[in-house]
Design an enzyme around this catalytic site. Structure first.
Site, mmCIF file in Angstrom:
data_model
loop_
_atom_site.group_PDB
_atom_site.id
_atom_site.type_symbol
_atom_site.label_atom_id
_atom_site.label_comp_id
_atom_site.label_asym_id
_atom_site.label_seq_id
_atom_site.Cartn_x
_atom_site.Cartn_y
_atom_site.Cartn_z
ATOM 1 N N ASP A 59 46.848 58.247 0.226
ATOM 2 C CA ASP A 59 46.943 57.557 1.518
ATOM 3 C C ASP A 59 48.428 57.325 1.817
ATOM 4 O OD1 ASP A 59 46.881 55.191 3.367
ATOM 5 O OD2 ASP A 59 44.729 55.315 3.059
ATOM 6 N N ILE A 91 41.905 59.812 -3.332
ATOM 7 C CA ILE A 91 42.530 59.937 -2.019
ATOM 8 C C ILE A 91 44.006 59.571 -2.101
ATOM 9 C CG2 ILE A 91 41.721 57.611 -1.376
ATOM 10 C CD1 ILE A 91 41.418 58.702 1.523
HETATM 11 P P1 XMP Z 1 47.879 55.046 -1.669
HETATM 12 O O1 XMP Z 1 48.191 54.298 -0.395
HETATM 13 O O2 XMP Z 1 48.450 54.371 -2.882
HETATM 14 O O3 XMP Z 1 46.312 54.906 -1.748
HETATM 15 O O4 XMP Z 1 48.209 56.511 -1.569
HETATM 16 C C1 XMP Z 1 45.627 55.451 -2.774
HETATM 17 C C2 XMP Z 1 44.472 54.577 -3.178
HETATM 18 O O5 XMP Z 1 44.027 53.710 -2.124
HETATM 19 C C3 XMP Z 1 42.637 53.734 -2.002
HETATM 20 N N1 XMP Z 1 42.279 54.224 -0.659
HETATM 21 C C4 XMP Z 1 41.044 54.256 -0.130
HETATM 22 N N2 XMP Z 1 39.859 53.897 -0.657
HETATM 23 N N3 XMP Z 1 38.785 54.563 1.347
HETATM 24 C C5 XMP Z 1 38.734 54.041 0.100
HETATM 25 O O6 XMP Z 1 37.645 53.738 -0.362
HETATM 26 C C6 XMP Z 1 39.944 54.951 1.944
HETATM 27 O O7 XMP Z 1 39.930 55.413 3.082
HETATM 28 C C7 XMP Z 1 41.138 54.778 1.155
HETATM 29 N N4 XMP Z 1 42.439 55.040 1.412
HETATM 30 C C8 XMP Z 1 43.100 54.710 0.264
HETATM 31 C C9 XMP Z 1 42.145 54.636 -3.095
HETATM 32 O O8 XMP Z 1 41.722 53.854 -4.183
HETATM 33 C C10 XMP Z 1 43.319 55.475 -3.501
HETATM 34 O O9 XMP Z 1 43.318 55.827 -4.857
#
Ligand code: XMP
Ligand code: MG
Length: 188
Positions: free
Chosen positions: A113, A111
């Protein structure tokens, strides 16, 4: 700790309720579509999939098995996310073991995020001199973006709610769920 209700469309983990959001069937169908696109772009290139552990392992396994051309895989472990929100810091293990030089590399993410993980990681990967470098993510939360990163392949673009299942966890639980579940908002 984790239990299914009779309806099986709600799971409860550590007192939080999650409702089914993307079924295993929907995921399977979408992966088949993405695989066609990736095949068009990479069929003759022997691409290298770089899987970001832990979350992307289920997606990567299904995606790779739906590709019927030569490809290769390496793994890297990222740690950034604790509980329901990002810690704002990402660390990667065994980066020095990567062999990307001269390869067409596709990073496989569970994902995207805030974009912090990719924002931290992509410049590091470029140091290893891949021929090309793209990202394929199972899920994308465009509304949550803080860092400008654009994954080339996105299976599902979703709203900014916490999700689990199909490799994604809440505090280490839920990775084995075959469907993707979304946190029911009233639990916030
Ligand atoms: P960023 O903010 O670095 O996030 O783009 C990427 C990583 O954050 C974790 N992530 C999640 N894990 N449910 C999860 O189980 C979610 O809704 C979620 N949002 C972010 C994930 O490990 C990803 O690689
Ligand atoms: Mg996680």
């Amino acid at each position: 700790m984790m239990h299914f209700t009779e309806k099986r469309d709600i799971v409860t983990i550590k007192d939080l309720d999650f409702v089914i959001y993307l079924s295993a069937r929907e995921i399977e169908n979408r992966i088949r579509e993405i695989a066609v696109t990736i095949a068009q772009d990479y069929e003759d290139k022997n691409p290298l999939f770089l899987v970001i552990l832990n979350g992307a392992f289920v997606f990567a396994a299904d995606l790779m098995r739906s590709l019927d051309f030569a490809c290769d895989v390496q793994f890297i472990k990222a740690s950034s996310y604790k509980g329901l929100s990002s810690t704002g810091k990402v660390t990667f293990s065994s980066v020095e073991e990567l062999k990307l030089a001269g390869r067409h590399v596709i990073v496989i993410e569970d994902i995207v995020d805030s974009g912090l993980t990719l924002h931290s990681f992509m410049p590091t990967l470029m140091d290893y001199k891949p021929l090309t470098l793209e990202v394929c993510t199972l899920l994308d939360k465009p509304e949550a973006r803080v860092f400008e990163v654009g994954p080339k392949y996105v299976a599902f673009s979703i709203s900014d709610h916490f999700v689990i299942g199909y490799g994604l966890d809440f505090d280490g639980a839920g990775r084995n769920l075959p469907h993707i579940y979304q946190l029911i908002p009233q639990n916030y």
